[in-house]
Design an enzyme around this catalytic site. Structure first.
Site, PDB file in Angstrom:
ATOM      1  CE  LYS A 207     103.334 -54.950  53.601  1.00 47.14           C
ATOM      2  NZ  LYS A 207     102.677 -54.081  53.632  1.00 47.14           N
TER       3      LYS A 207
ATOM      4  CD  GLN B 148      98.982 -53.300  53.921  1.00 46.10           C
ATOM      5  OE1 GLN B 148     100.027 -53.666  54.518  1.00 46.10           O
ATOM      6  NE2 GLN B 148      98.717 -53.212  52.585  1.00 46.10           N
TER       7      GLN B 148
ATOM      8  CG  ASP C  76     104.952 -48.148  53.465  1.00 45.63           C
ATOM      9  OD1 ASP C  76     105.442 -49.057  52.965  1.00 45.63           O
ATOM     10  OD2 ASP C  76     103.669 -48.211  53.910  1.00 45.63           O
TER      11      ASP C  76
END
Ligand code: NDP
Length: 299
Positions: free
Chosen positions: A55, A99, A122
């Site tokens: 990422k 995460q 997200d």
């Protein structure tokens, strides 16, 4: 012949990243501000570490700033909340990603809901989930967003089509259902309590597998000509080699389906591309700019 059946996520994701870089470049030029994506990684989960590294690399490649917080496994919930609060207020940060999975002593829902909805790249904040199900513009979870872009490459309108999703997680299965409904499909969600899943799947014109069981879906489960989106990423050992396989038995299903995403190289690369797309989308309003028409990326 079978190459025509493969939905190549590497190609589509590269196109998205290129477009994000172009549009991001214009945004930077117009505002003098660079979108920033903050990634918070707790602990030392090897799979998470690989994801995060990837990422960060891809964020820099499109010309955005990457802000990283690597925290010890033992970080307290209170400390993590403090970091999220700081990122929420940081004008150099337009997107925040924590995460998952988080260690057991931390309540993930509490952390995800602490992220400001406008920075929630997200798409897991309850406000964004609610907007998605209400058909309102929102930040959409990256993996299902990527899957929907791949499906749209084949057909934009799924009127009269049956879509079956295996898996009901908040990350993949449920948002996928909302996106397929938006495309007018008739949607069924299966999960571990579904009876006779094989028969349900046989009815699917579009089958999305997001389970986490290696090669669970066999060719006897699928309809002739079905479109198969395989979200699963499973590390297995075969002939003494460690390999990645999906939730679909690719070799068995290839002949019968009309289109299929391979693993690796299907849905996987779309997730990061969509994260960058979401960071761009989150940046326009935060920089006081009108969001341009992105249908060329999203369709
Ligand atoms: P979860 O473990 O959160 O959810 C799995 C779902 O599968 C659950 O809803 C579960 O049902 C259902 N399930 C489990 N066993 C069965 C069964 N025997 N029959 C039918 N349904 C079953 O996983 P995720 O949604 O997070 O991920 C799914 C897969 O996708 C994994 O392989 C993961 O690695 C991969 N993934 C890939 C991404 C990518 O970028 N390509 C991103 C995210 C995930 P129940 O709810 O009843 O327990």
């Amino acid at each position: 012949m079978s190459e025509n059946k493969i939905i190549d996520g590497k190609i589509v994701s590269a196109e998205i990243r290129k477009k994000v870089k172009e549009l991001g470049g214009e945004l930077i030029k117009n505002t003098g501000k660079t979108p920033g994506l903050a990634v918070v990684l707790v602990g030392d989960n090897p799979a998470s570490r690989v994801y995060v590294k990837n990422k960060i690399e891809k964020t820099k490649e499109v010309g955005f700033n990457s802000i990283e917080h690597k925290l010890d496994e033992k970080v307290t919930e209170k400390e993590l909340i403090k970091i999220v609060d700081k990122l929420n207020e940081d004008l150099n940060v337009q997107g925040i990603l924590v995460q998952l999975p988080l260690p057991n002593h931390i309540n993930s829902d509490k952390i995800l809901d602490r992220i400001k909805p406008e920075k929630d790249v997200d798409g897991f904040h309850a406000q964004n989930v609610g907007k998605l199900w209400s058909g309102l513009t929102s930040l959409v979870p990256c993996t299902p967003l990527g899957c929907s872009i791949l499906v749209k490459k084949i057909s934009k309108d799924l009127s009269g089509k049956n879509a079956v999703i295996i898996g009901r997680s908040n990350i993949v299965g449920k948002p996928m259902a909302a996106l397929l409904l938006e495309m007018n499909a008739t949607v069924t969600i299966c999960h571990s309590r579904t009876r006779d899943i094989e028969t349900v799947c046989k009815d699917a014109d579009i089958l999305v597998a997001a389970v986490g069981i290696p090669e669970m879906v066999k060719s006897s489960w699928i309809k002739d000509g079905a479109v198969i989106i395989d979200v699963g990423i499973n590390r297995i050992e075969r002939e003494e080699k460690k390999i990645l396989v999906g939730d679909v038995d690719y070799n068995e299903c290839l002949d019968k389906c009309s289109k299929i995403t391979p693993v690796p190289g299907g849905v996987g690369p779309m997730t990061i591309a969509c994260l960058l797309l979401n960071t761009l989308l989150a940046s326009y309003p935060q920089f006081g700019e009108q969001t341009p028409d992105l249908s060329s990326i999203l369709e």
